[in-house]
Enzyme design. Sequence first.
Site, mmCIF file in Angstrom:
data_model
loop_
_atom_site.group_PDB
_atom_site.id
_atom_site.type_symbol
_atom_site.label_atom_id
_atom_site.label_comp_id
_atom_site.label_asym_id
_atom_site.label_seq_id
_atom_site.Cartn_x
_atom_site.Cartn_y
_atom_site.Cartn_z
ATOM 1 N N ARG A 4 5.823 -9.449 -8.202
ATOM 2 C CA ARG A 4 5.247 -10.392 -7.238
ATOM 3 C C ARG A 4 4.839 -11.681 -7.947
ATOM 4 O O ARG A 4 4.165 -11.653 -8.986
ATOM 5 C CB ARG A 4 4.022 -9.760 -6.572
ATOM 6 C CG ARG A 4 4.446 -8.814 -5.473
ATOM 7 C CD ARG A 4 3.380 -8.665 -4.466
ATOM 8 N NE ARG A 4 2.224 -7.979 -5.036
ATOM 9 C CZ ARG A 4 1.354 -7.292 -4.314
ATOM 10 N NH1 ARG A 4 1.499 -7.204 -3.022
ATOM 11 N NH2 ARG A 4 0.333 -6.699 -4.871
ATOM 12 N N SER A 9 -16.618 -11.220 -7.721
ATOM 13 C CA SER A 9 -15.296 -10.668 -8.018
ATOM 14 C C SER A 9 -14.751 -11.163 -9.357
ATOM 15 O O SER A 9 -15.035 -12.303 -9.778
ATOM 16 C CB SER A 9 -14.342 -11.107 -6.908
ATOM 17 O OG SER A 9 -13.013 -10.881 -7.279
ATOM 18 N N VAL A 52 -3.246 -0.811 -3.760
ATOM 19 C CA VAL A 52 -2.099 -0.108 -4.329
ATOM 20 C C VAL A 52 -2.389 1.389 -4.479
ATOM 21 O O VAL A 52 -1.503 2.227 -4.252
ATOM 22 C CB VAL A 52 -1.676 -0.773 -5.671
ATOM 23 C CG1 VAL A 52 -2.769 -0.657 -6.718
ATOM 24 C CG2 VAL A 52 -0.390 -0.195 -6.196
ATOM 25 N N GLY A 77 -13.897 -4.027 8.975
ATOM 26 C CA GLY A 77 -14.731 -2.821 8.983
ATOM 27 C C GLY A 77 -14.615 -2.075 10.304
ATOM 28 O O GLY A 77 -14.145 -2.631 11.303
ATOM 29 N N ASN A 129 -11.556 -3.677 -10.001
ATOM 30 C CA ASN A 129 -10.760 -3.025 -8.950
ATOM 31 C C ASN A 129 -11.434 -1.738 -8.507
ATOM 32 O O ASN A 129 -11.356 -0.723 -9.196
ATOM 33 C CB ASN A 129 -9.347 -2.742 -9.474
ATOM 34 C CG ASN A 129 -8.613 -4.029 -9.769
ATOM 35 O OD1 ASN A 129 -8.823 -4.648 -10.822
ATOM 36 N ND2 ASN A 129 -7.804 -4.473 -8.847
ATOM 37 N N TYR A 145 -10.773 -17.917 -1.974
ATOM 38 C CA TYR A 145 -11.584 -16.702 -2.104
ATOM 39 C C TYR A 145 -12.412 -16.755 -3.384
ATOM 40 O O TYR A 145 -13.636 -16.550 -3.375
ATOM 41 C CB TYR A 145 -10.664 -15.468 -2.116
ATOM 42 C CG TYR A 145 -11.373 -14.168 -2.428
ATOM 43 C CD1 TYR A 145 -12.031 -13.456 -1.433
ATOM 44 C CD2 TYR A 145 -11.383 -13.645 -3.719
ATOM 45 C CE1 TYR A 145 -12.698 -12.272 -1.724
ATOM 46 C CE2 TYR A 145 -12.033 -12.467 -4.022
ATOM 47 C CZ TYR A 145 -12.688 -11.774 -3.021
ATOM 48 O OH TYR A 145 -13.345 -10.605 -3.305
ATOM 49 N N ASP A 189 1.249 -12.733 -9.703
ATOM 50 C CA ASP A 189 0.452 -11.545 -10.018
ATOM 51 C C ASP A 189 -0.094 -11.653 -11.446
ATOM 52 O O ASP A 189 0.658 -11.976 -12.372
ATOM 53 C CB ASP A 189 1.372 -10.310 -9.939
ATOM 54 C CG ASP A 189 0.772 -9.225 -9.075
ATOM 55 O OD1 ASP A 189 -0.226 -9.503 -8.398
ATOM 56 O OD2 ASP A 189 1.336 -8.105 -9.062
ATOM 57 N N ALA A 210 -17.511 -10.228 3.591
ATOM 58 C CA ALA A 210 -16.610 -11.303 3.178
ATOM 59 C C ALA A 210 -15.228 -10.970 3.700
ATOM 60 O O ALA A 210 -14.930 -9.799 3.979
ATOM 61 C CB ALA A 210 -16.556 -11.415 1.649
HETATM 62 N N1 NAD Z 1 -12.642 -3.664 -3.199
HETATM 63 C C1 NAD Z 1 -12.672 -4.324 -4.359
HETATM 64 O O1 NAD Z 1 -12.079 -3.893 -5.356
HETATM 65 C C2 NAD Z 1 -13.458 -5.612 -4.478
HETATM 66 C C3 NAD Z 1 -13.321 -6.372 -5.656
HETATM 67 C C4 NAD Z 1 -14.052 -7.551 -5.792
HETATM 68 C C5 NAD Z 1 -14.937 -7.942 -4.799
HETATM 69 N N2 NAD Z 1 -15.023 -7.198 -3.664
HETATM 70 C C6 NAD Z 1 -15.989 -7.643 -2.636
HETATM 71 O O2 NAD Z 1 -16.741 -6.535 -2.171
HETATM 72 C C7 NAD Z 1 -17.113 -6.744 -0.813
HETATM 73 C C8 NAD Z 1 -16.698 -5.531 0.020
HETATM 74 O O3 NAD Z 1 -15.273 -5.413 -0.024
HETATM 75 P P1 NAD Z 1 -14.459 -4.174 0.557
HETATM 76 O O4 NAD Z 1 -13.398 -3.861 -0.423
HETATM 77 O O5 NAD Z 1 -15.407 -3.136 0.997
HETATM 78 O O6 NAD Z 1 -13.730 -4.894 1.789
HETATM 79 P P2 NAD Z 1 -13.843 -4.603 3.361
HETATM 80 O O7 NAD Z 1 -12.939 -5.601 4.030
HETATM 81 O O8 NAD Z 1 -13.635 -3.175 3.647
HETATM 82 O O9 NAD Z 1 -15.365 -4.964 3.680
HETATM 83 C C9 NAD Z 1 -15.815 -6.246 4.069
HETATM 84 C C10 NAD Z 1 -16.646 -6.082 5.333
HETATM 85 O O10 NAD Z 1 -17.183 -7.362 5.710
HETATM 86 C C11 NAD Z 1 -17.006 -7.514 7.116
HETATM 87 N N3 NAD Z 1 -16.983 -8.967 7.371
HETATM 88 C C12 NAD Z 1 -16.009 -9.853 7.029
HETATM 89 N N4 NAD Z 1 -16.358 -11.087 7.421
HETATM 90 C C13 NAD Z 1 -17.572 -10.976 8.031
HETATM 91 C C14 NAD Z 1 -18.437 -11.902 8.649
HETATM 92 N N5 NAD Z 1 -18.113 -13.196 8.741
HETATM 93 N N6 NAD Z 1 -19.596 -11.451 9.174
HETATM 94 C C15 NAD Z 1 -19.930 -10.131 9.111
HETATM 95 N N7 NAD Z 1 -19.142 -9.210 8.537
HETATM 96 C C16 NAD Z 1 -17.970 -9.621 7.999
HETATM 97 C C17 NAD Z 1 -15.728 -6.791 7.443
HETATM 98 O O11 NAD Z 1 -15.608 -6.421 8.813
HETATM 99 C C18 NAD Z 1 -15.834 -5.572 6.529
HETATM 100 O O12 NAD Z 1 -16.534 -4.512 7.148
HETATM 101 C C19 NAD Z 1 -16.441 -8.045 -0.380
HETATM 102 O O13 NAD Z 1 -17.381 -9.092 -0.520
HETATM 103 C C20 NAD Z 1 -15.317 -8.214 -1.394
HETATM 104 O O14 NAD Z 1 -14.962 -9.577 -1.554
HETATM 105 C C21 NAD Z 1 -14.314 -6.044 -3.463
#
Ligand code: NAD
Length: 312
Positions: A272, A120, A189, A39, A174, A145, A275, A78
């Site tokens: 890949r 997820s 992607v 982030g 997604n 994960y 996948d 996460a």
């Molecule tokens: N983007 C998707 O399509 C998707 C799909 C399924 C699940 N998710 C889940 O949604 C959530 C947000 O994902 P995103 O796509 O915004 O990813 P992202 O990496 O942009 O956001 C995750 C944020 O968590 C912070 N972070 C990581 N580890 C940390 C910790 N130990 N302590 C404090 N902060 C921490 C990171 O700095 C980041 O700002 C996550 O839990 C991810 O697993 C996302």
Amino acid sequence: MPDSPILITGGAGFIGSHLAEALLARGERVRVLDNLSTGKRANLPDSERLEIVEGDVGDLAQVQRAVAGCRAVAHLAAVASVQASVEDPLGTHRSNLIGTLNLCEAMRQAGVRRVVFASSAAVYGNHGEGRAIDEDTPKAPLTPYAADKLASEHYLDFYRRQHGLEPAIFRFFNIYGPRQDPSSPYSGVISIFAERARLGLPITVFGDGEQTRDFFYVKDLVALLLQALDTSEPGSEPVNVGLDRATSLNELLATLGDLLGGLPPVSHGPARAGDIRHSRADNRRLLARYRASSVTSLRDGLAALLEAPARS
Ligand SMILES: NC(=O)c1ccc[n+]([C@@H]2O[C@H](COP(=O)([O-])OP(=O)(O)OC[C@H]3O[C@@H](n4cnc5c(N)ncnc54)[C@H](O)[C@@H]3O)[C@@H](O)[C@H]2O)c1
């Protein structure tokens, strides 16, 4: 306590920063707990109603301080990279499971009940491939994960039954939109293709491009998260977030080409390994529980992404 803040763990990330923006826009106070690993502060707007705490969900004392005085929590922090969890299971476990457990404990101690959790589609593994995946599909977490996401769901459910926590658990498929890190395994992607198409750089597709995903626009997701923070009855069962619509990468590229009036050269590389070929959400539970009336089409979502400033 309308004046007490909503805590967003991972609030400086892709999804978290969109949620923070929406909460601020409706006049809420927001506290972000983020270790800024992926982030960025720059993802968040300036506001006197926004407090950014740089800290780690793996550290109980930091989580306790962040939870104190909050009205509700959106737990998004996460390591969102499946590949990172494969390479460093222990390190990601600290964020992805211990982080959830720390949060549950801190919420119990502080008497904060409502938490929205980002699980997820990875919890299903390869199950359900080729059909719409409903929430009762057998769970088959194939990576650290996915195992941590599924275990987090179980811990949240334990705290619900034992301590009255009110978790709303979403299994995102997604999610895409502005500010997404192109290396995201989910919809990275889209960011990659959009960025390269905009700059006129050649695009490589892994495999034949007929693999499909269920893409969901981030602002539509935020509308659901806001409802889950507000609702009087979040329900105890996890809810898939997807459109129940399969989009192939070839279709994605064609839409981008349409919007931009052409595409740079597209070539195909080897598929890949490992996948998943097709992934699509059965979203009947989502539609039954939440208002998802103004869902953004892929074309409109991509147009908004192309208009957004490029990630710095
Ligand atoms: N983007 C998707 O399509 C998707 C799909 C399924 C699940 N998710 C889940 O949604 C959530 C947000 O994902 P995103 O796509 O915004 O990813 P992202 O990496 O942009 O956001 C995750 C944020 O968590 C912070 N972070 C990581 N580890 C940390 C910790 N130990 N302590 C404090 N902060 C921490 C990171 O700095 C980041 O700002 C996550 O839990 C991810 O697993 C996302």
